[in-house]
Scaffold this active site. Structure first.
Site: not given
Length: 284
Positions: A180, A239
């Site tokens: 990601r 995050c």
């Protein structure tokens, strides 16, 4: 801060379950891909007396971003109604062992609670040891007064992140999975671009956890070093939505290297904006 200031053992909690000054919180939260229902699991099986703390319920309801910190008065009202008051020792656990409990602990500490700890190994360890559980509707609790004072220095916004990178005053470390971060995998939330904050570093939170517990201090040091993080310089964590970032912060705290701040909006905010993004491995 040493580990025993952050975590308590299942044995410690079992011996104190009925203490009037201790409140146990089920802070479980799951990503959509995990296909688990935290509320249903709480109703079915929880540590006796545990109060459900849902980060998607106690949040800034005026924000379109997930589980952003609420205003201090809203937080005080919500947790006071749960029977959580000033001066209590708060013990947080989650259903994965170590995933969302750090976020709940950080939230309470950011609003001024002094004595907040995580159950080491969480509910999985409690169950594995055959300790008691309860189900059904929770026991009613007497409302209490909680004084919430937001520590603004513990929370970063997008402008803080931009300034930190532009001035090189702090390292920004992203806890998302490597694919990601590199922009090679789609984001689990719709409408977000793939990639990372330019100039940020990547240390997946999963690299710091084994069997639902934080890894050893030596393993934590090695993981941050391998990610290119200089632990003698300030660190800000990010995050996907401000949950796993706190696993990084908790790991740093456990080895005496507290973070400067957590980026509350994280990629849910940055990836949906028109701010610049980068792809590929970290270049920091």
């Amino acid at each position: 801060m040493a580990r025993n200031d952050i975590f308590v053992s299942t044995q410690w909690l079992a011996e104190r379950l009925d203490a009037p000054d201790i409140v146990v919180l089920d802070g479980s939260y799951y990503l959509p891909a995990q296909n688990r229902d935290a509320d249903a699991e709480y109703a079915q099986q929880r540590i006796p007396g545990a109060v459900r703390f849902d980060i998607d319920a106690v949040k800034d309801k005026s924000s379109s971003l997930p589980h952003m910190l609420p205003r201090p008065d809203a937080f005080a009202a919500a947790v006071g109604a749960m029977g959580i008051g000033d001066g209590m020792r708060i013990v947080v656990y989650d259903g994965l062992g170590l995933f969302s409990a750090p976020r709940v602990r950080w939230t309470f500490r950011t609003f001024g609670a002094k004595d907040v700890v995580i159950l080491d190994g969480g509910l999985p360890q409690w169950l594995a040891e055959g300790r008691p559980v309860e189900d059904g509707p929770p026991r009613p609790r007497t409302p209490r007064s909680f004084t919430a004072r937001l520590d603004h220095s513990a929370v970063a916004d997008a402008h803080d992140i931009e300034r930190a990178i532009a001035s090189n005053s702090a390292q920004v470390v992203d806890a998302r999975a490597a694919d990601r971060f590199r922009g090679e995998a789609p984001e689990p939330r719709a409408g977000l671009r793939s990639g990372h904050i330019p100039g940020s570093l990547n240390l997946p939170s999963s690299a710091l956890v084994a069997e639902g517990k934080l890894k050893s201090p030596e393993a934590i040091l090695a993981a941050f070093k391998d990610a290119g993080v200089d632990l003698d310089r300030p660190v800000m964590t990010t995050c996907g939505s401000g949950v796993s970032a706190v696993i990084l912060s908790t790991a740093l705290e456990s080895i005496g290297k507290p973070t400067r701040a957590v980026y509350d909006g994280s990629w849910s905010e940055w990836g949906a904006s028109d701010r610049p993004i980068a792809t590929g491995p970290a270049k920091g």
